[in-house]
Design a protein around this motif. Structure first.
Motif, PDB file in Angstrom:
ATOM      1  N   PHE A 210       0.802  -1.215   0.000  1.00 49.38           N
ATOM      2  CA  PHE A 210       0.000   0.000   0.000  1.00 49.38           C
ATOM      3  C   PHE A 210       0.837   1.269   0.000  1.00 49.38           C
ATOM      4  N   ALA A 211       2.078   1.191   0.464  1.00 47.40           N
ATOM      5  CA  ALA A 211       2.957   2.370   0.474  1.00 47.40           C
ATOM      6  C   ALA A 211       3.806   2.474  -0.778  1.00 47.40           C
ATOM      7  N   THR A 212       3.610   1.582  -1.737  1.00 52.82           N
ATOM      8  CA  THR A 212       4.343   1.671  -2.998  1.00 52.82           C
ATOM      9  C   THR A 212       3.648   2.669  -3.927  1.00 52.82           C
ATOM     10  N   ARG A 213       4.246   2.855  -5.107  1.00 51.93           N
ATOM     11  CA  ARG A 213       3.706   3.836  -6.048  1.00 51.93           C
ATOM     12  C   ARG A 213       3.460   3.238  -7.430  1.00 51.93           C
ATOM     13  N   MET A 214       2.639   3.929  -8.175  1.00 56.92           N
ATOM     14  CA  MET A 214       2.353   3.594  -9.564  1.00 56.92           C
ATOM     15  C   MET A 214       2.712   4.771 -10.452  1.00 56.92           C
ATOM     16  N   ALA A 215       2.903   4.489 -11.719  1.00 59.11           N
ATOM     17  CA  ALA A 215       3.030   5.533 -12.729  1.00 59.11           C
ATOM     18  C   ALA A 215       2.077   5.200 -13.871  1.00 59.11           C
ATOM     19  N   TYR A 216       1.591   6.232 -14.541  1.00 53.29           N
ATOM     20  CA  TYR A 216       0.714   6.018 -15.687  1.00 53.29           C
ATOM     21  C   TYR A 216       0.747   7.268 -16.553  1.00 53.29           C
ATOM     22  N   VAL A 217       0.123   7.184 -17.719  1.00 54.24           N
ATOM     23  CA  VAL A 217       0.112   8.285 -18.681  1.00 54.24           C
ATOM     24  C   VAL A 217      -1.312   8.776 -18.871  1.00 54.24           C
ATOM     25  N   THR A 218      -1.486  10.088 -18.905  1.00 52.05           N
ATOM     26  CA  THR A 218      -2.789  10.653 -19.237  1.00 52.05           C
ATOM     27  C   THR A 218      -2.663  11.521 -20.488  1.00 52.05           C
ATOM     28  N   LYS A 219      -3.789  11.675 -21.179  1.00 46.53           N
ATOM     29  CA  LYS A 219      -3.876  12.565 -22.336  1.00 46.53           C
ATOM     30  C   LYS A 219      -5.145  13.385 -22.200  1.00 46.53           C
ATOM     31  N   ALA A 220      -4.973  14.694 -22.112  1.00 42.56           N
ATOM     32  CA  ALA A 220      -6.102  15.615 -22.027  1.00 42.56           C
ATOM     33  C   ALA A 220      -5.947  16.628 -23.153  1.00 42.56           C
ATOM     34  N   GLY A 221      -6.817  16.558 -24.138  1.00 44.81           N
ATOM     35  CA  GLY A 221      -6.650  17.404 -25.314  1.00 44.81           C
ATOM     36  C   GLY A 221      -5.374  17.006 -26.045  1.00 44.81           C
ATOM     37  N   ARG A 222      -4.467  17.957 -26.231  1.00 38.79           N
ATOM     38  CA  ARG A 222      -3.198  17.669 -26.912  1.00 38.79           C
ATOM     39  C   ARG A 222      -2.038  17.573 -25.917  1.00 38.79           C
ATOM     40  N   ARG A 223      -2.375  17.396 -24.651  1.00 39.73           N
ATOM     41  CA  ARG A 223      -1.356  17.399 -23.610  1.00 39.73           C
ATOM     42  C   ARG A 223      -1.223  16.008 -22.990  1.00 39.73           C
ATOM     43  N   TYR A 224       0.001  15.519 -22.980  1.00 42.01           N
ATOM     44  CA  TYR A 224       0.314  14.222 -22.375  1.00 42.01           C
ATOM     45  C   TYR A 224       1.046  14.458 -21.057  1.00 42.01           C
ATOM     46  N   SER A 225       0.742  13.617 -20.072  1.00 42.60           N
ATOM     47  CA  SER A 225       1.389  13.741 -18.765  1.00 42.60           C
ATOM     48  C   SER A 225       1.809  12.365 -18.264  1.00 42.60           C
ATOM     49  N   LEU A 226       2.997  12.315 -17.712  1.00 40.05           N
ATOM     50  CA  LEU A 226       3.468  11.139 -16.997  1.00 40.05           C
ATOM     51  C   LEU A 226       3.228  11.410 -15.518  1.00 40.05           C
ATOM     52  N   VAL A 227       2.420  10.565 -14.895  1.00 39.48           N
ATOM     53  CA  VAL A 227       1.932  10.820 -13.545  1.00 39.48           C
ATOM     54  C   VAL A 227       2.426   9.722 -12.599  1.00 39.48           C
ATOM     55  N   ILE A 228       2.806  10.131 -11.394  1.00 44.68           N
ATOM     56  CA  ILE A 228       3.177   9.193 -10.338  1.00 44.68           C
ATOM     57  C   ILE A 228       2.186   9.363  -9.200  1.00 44.68           C
ATOM     58  N   ALA A 229       1.637   8.240  -8.700  1.00 45.49           N
ATOM     59  CA  ALA A 229       0.619   8.298  -7.651  1.00 45.49           C
ATOM     60  C   ALA A 229       0.849   7.191  -6.642  1.00 45.49           C
ATOM     61  N   ASP A 230       0.160   7.310  -5.503  1.00 46.77           N
ATOM     62  CA  ASP A 230       0.174   6.240  -4.524  1.00 46.77           C
ATOM     63  C   ASP A 230      -0.511   5.007  -5.096  1.00 46.77           C
ATOM     64  N   ALA A 231      -0.351   3.895  -4.413  1.00 49.31           N
ATOM     65  CA  ALA A 231      -0.913   2.635  -4.900  1.00 49.31           C
ATOM     66  C   ALA A 231      -2.437   2.614  -4.880  1.00 49.31           C
ATOM     67  N   ASP A 232      -3.072   3.582  -4.210  1.00 46.61           N
ATOM     68  CA  ASP A 232      -4.532   3.677  -4.247  1.00 46.61           C
ATOM     69  C   ASP A 232      -5.010   4.717  -5.250  1.00 46.61           C
ATOM     70  N   GLY A 233      -4.085   5.254  -6.063  1.00 44.00           N
ATOM     71  CA  GLY A 233      -4.447   6.233  -7.074  1.00 44.00           C
ATOM     72  C   GLY A 233      -4.474   7.655  -6.573  1.00 44.00           C
ATOM     73  N   GLU A 234      -4.318   7.863  -5.285  1.00 43.02           N
ATOM     74  CA  GLU A 234      -4.348   9.210  -4.712  1.00 43.02           C
ATOM     75  C   GLU A 234      -2.944   9.815  -4.712  1.00 43.02           C
ATOM     76  N   GLY A 235      -2.884  11.091  -4.338  1.00 43.03           N
ATOM     77  CA  GLY A 235      -1.603  11.771  -4.220  1.00 43.03           C
ATOM     78  C   GLY A 235      -0.855  11.914  -5.530  1.00 43.03           C
ATOM     79  N   ALA A 236      -1.569  12.082  -6.628  1.00 45.71           N
ATOM     80  CA  ALA A 236      -0.938  12.120  -7.951  1.00 45.71           C
ATOM     81  C   ALA A 236      -0.059  13.347  -8.126  1.00 45.71           C
ATOM     82  N   LYS A 237       1.132  13.146  -8.683  1.00 44.74           N
ATOM     83  CA  LYS A 237       2.059  14.211  -9.034  1.00 44.74           C
ATOM     84  C   LYS A 237       2.490  14.018 -10.486  1.00 44.74           C
ATOM     85  N   VAL A 238       2.628  15.112 -11.206  1.00 39.33           N
ATOM     86  CA  VAL A 238       3.018  15.047 -12.613  1.00 39.33           C
ATOM     87  C   VAL A 238       4.541  15.075 -12.723  1.00 39.33           C
ATOM     88  N   ALA A 239       5.090  14.046 -13.332  1.00 42.84           N
ATOM     89  CA  ALA A 239       6.539  13.970 -13.518  1.00 42.84           C
ATOM     90  C   ALA A 239       6.987  14.639 -14.806  1.00 42.84           C
TER      91      ALA A 239
END
Length: 425
Positions: free
Chosen positions: A159-188
């Motif tokens: 539960f204290a580990t992290r995930m990373a994922y990619v989002t696309k909103a319009g023409r903007r891509y973001s690499l995001v790092i979040a807690d294992a529950d999806g909360e606390g998201a920060k854009v890398a």
């Protein structure tokens, strides 16, 4: 006692790289019917209002999401400083009980304490305390859930580990790092050009990914604490699908520098590039077995995309998947027992798992747009991207598919989650 936690400092540099898209968080909802689960009660912590995060609620959600626990609704107060009335809790059909407190120290930190009791045996299991900055209250709750999980199951919590994922909103891509529950998201990282195929380094301190910011696909490595980036592969043609070796010393890549798309390995410093297989087929989406002995990958050498494996140093490949004519995106559990992958069933893409020892496969999703499975570092959960109700969603699931939990629902496109190692904390 826990060492002080300070994830906020390691992510501060990432937050400065750019604001991310608005992400609509959802509460944990468990779908499906699980087997026997341990009934546990987590009482609201005394003076929990002093914390900016709901400590007890976070612990409950973590344990529920694992699929191994059933939290029992309780009311009233309970102090961790004295033994509970075991008979009363037995009457409520509680096997294990957690209570705690929050107080504020003179330096502004939070003193968060808890105890875990075995109600059946009538005994205290463990008690701990940690002093944390208020910004780290959520991480502190996750770490408490990890302790409870390990004490009651014998397996390490994630539960204290992290995930990373990619989002696309319009023409903007973001690499995001979040807690294992999806909360606390920060854009890398943000970019007007695509970002794909993020992969955590085994040390949990780096991410490899594919960026198109230079006008072509190149593989880059980024330090998640400092935000520092470097180019790993910028060869002729496309450079894609990075996968770290278990020791972190090499990465497998898919390159088109010699025509077609083939598998290569490269040292983490960019030296020692070497082709793995001589084939005219398209070979891609490599991943290592946890002992580093084999590489699993997707190839069309049999006429359609299927999953194969070969020695990590190169050599003859053997086919792994035989059910269906389209199987992609292999991920191997850290314990080496299970492979998750995506199969096409008609027009639907669905998550499957395979017992590697027997070759037996099971479809564990009935959705239509599953992609990019990734295992938790304890091998007990899988995170993947899907669609639900017309919206993009990140999901976790138990290996039998009976307990599914949406972590993140967003109007932005969300894809390619990757679960970090125990070092990604």
């Amino acid at each position: 006692m826990f060492a002080p936690v300070s994830r906020r400092r390691s992510l501060a540099a990432l937050a400065m790289l750019g604001a991310g898209p608005a992400l609509a968080q959802v509460k944990i909802v468990i779908a499906g019917v699980g087997g026997t689960r341990i009934p546990v009660a987590i009482v609201d912590f005394r003076d929990e209002s002093k914390s900016p995060q709901p400590i007890a609620a976070i612990i409950r959600a973590d344990l529920e999401r694992s699929g191994l626990f059933r939290t029992v609704d309780v009311a009233g107060a309970l102090s961790e400083t004295s033994a509970p009335a075991y008979a009363d809790w037995k009457a409520r059909q509680v096997d294990d009980l957690v209570a705690g407190s929050v107080s504020r120290l003179a330096d502004g930190r939070l003193d968060i304490r808890f105890k875990l009791w075995d109600v059946v045996r009538g005994a205290e299991v463990i008690g701990q305390a940690q002093a944390v900055h208020p910004d780290d209250a959520r991480l502190a709750a996750h770490r408490i859930a990890d302790v409870i999980y390990e004490k009651l199951t014998g397996d390490k919590g994630v539960f204290a580990t992290r995930m990373a994922y990619v989002t696309k909103a319009g023409r903007r891509y973001s690499l995001v790092i979040a807690d294992a529950d999806g909360e606390g998201a920060k854009v890398a990282l943000t970019s007007p050009e695509p970002i794909i195929s993020p992969a955590w380094a085994p040390n949990g301190r780096e991410l490899a990914y594919v960026s198109f910011e230079s006008g072509k696909a190149t593989v880059r490595i980024q330090d998640v604490q400092t935000g520092a980036r470097r180019v790993l592969a910028d060869f002729k043609g496309t450079n894609s699908a990075p996968a770290w070796s278990p020791d972190g010393g090499q990465l497998a890549l898919s390159l088109s520098r010699e025509g077609g798309t083939q598998l290569f390995v490269i040292n983490r410093d960019g030296s020692g590039l070497r082709r793995l297989a001589q084939s005219s087929a398209i070979d891609t989406e490599a991943c290592y077995a946890p002992d580093g002995s084999k590489i699993y990958f997707v190839s069309d050498r049999g006429g359609g995309p299927q999953i194969y494996r070969m020695p990590a140093g190169g050599g003859a490949a053997e086919r792994v998947t035989f059910n269906g004519n389209y199987n992609i995106s292999p991920a191997i559990s850290p314990d080496g027992r299970t492979m998750a992958y995506v199969t096409r069933n008609g027009g639907a893409f669905r998550l499957c798992v395979m017992d590697i020892a027997t070759g037996q496969s099971q479809q564990i999703s009935d959705a239509n747009d599953d992609e990019s499975p990734s295992f938790a570092p304890n091998s007990k959960l899988i995170v993947y991207a899907s669609r639900a109700g017309g919206k993009e969603v990140l999901m976790t699931t138990t290996l039998d598919g009976k307990i599914k939990t949406p972590l993140l629902v967003t109007l932005a496109e969300v894809r390619e989650p990757t679960w970090g190692s125990f070092g990604a904390q």
